[in-house]
Scaffold this motif. Structure first.
Motif: not given
Length: 172
Positions: A124-152
């Motif tokens: 995230a720091s390589a791709l988005g700098g500071l903003w990438g680091v700030i939002f990486a973990i919450p965005l990962y968690a949201i995407l993980k939830i959505i993808l797991l629901r779609l997979f299920n």
């Protein structure tokens, strides 16, 4: 459909709340580490500086550096040796926080492996700098939830994941 979307929003809300609780936990322990470190080296106003470090740690990446400034000013006014001691406390704290504390706490709160957390933050720091680091973990968690629901959902409607029926043709 409305119930499923409501469940999705509940899960996302829980993930963001876990992220905030994780950040608060890390900030608390940062304050404790600075308090111990400053007390050990004899820094004046150790408790106040430790509380400042914990509060400012809520600002990702820059918070701890901002909180370090008053400590550095006090150390310079005291002696060059105290400045060195404060810098050592800072280096030790940063190492423990970034390599152990944050990955463990955030990984536990977000149900992520610590290595995943570290790799996610590096990417995230390589791709988005500071903003990438700030939002990486919450965005990962949201995407993980959505993808797991779609997979299920896909698994529930797909014939690919149906269990084969077993027959008991094995007689005697």
């Amino acid at each position: 459909l409305r119930g499923s979307f409501g469940d999705l929003l509940t899960d996302v809300n829980r993930a963001v709340a876990d992220y905030v609780r994780g950040q608060l936990t890390v900030a608390f322990w940062v304050g404790v580490m600075f308090g111990i470190g400053y007390t050990v080296v004899g820094q004046r106003y150790a408790a106040l500086l430790a509380v400042l470090a914990g509060v400012f740690n809520l600002v990702p990446y820059f918070g701890t550096f901002i909180a370090l400034l008053p400590s550095l000013v006090l150390a310079i006014m005291n002696s060059p040796m105290m400045l060195l001691k404060v810098l050592i406390v800072f280096a030790v704290e940063q190492t423990i926080e970034s390599r152990v504390l944050s990955p463990l706490v955030m990984g536990n709160k977000m149900k992520m492996h610590p290595v995943t957390t570290i790799l996610l933050l590096i990417g995230a720091s390589a791709l988005g700098g500071l903003w990438g680091v700030i939002f990486a973990i919450p965005l990962y968690a949201i995407l993980k939830i959505i993808l797991l629901r779609l997979f299920n959902y896909y698994r529930s409607v797909s014939a690919f994941y149906n269990e084969p029926e077993t027959t008991s043709d094995q007689e005697g």
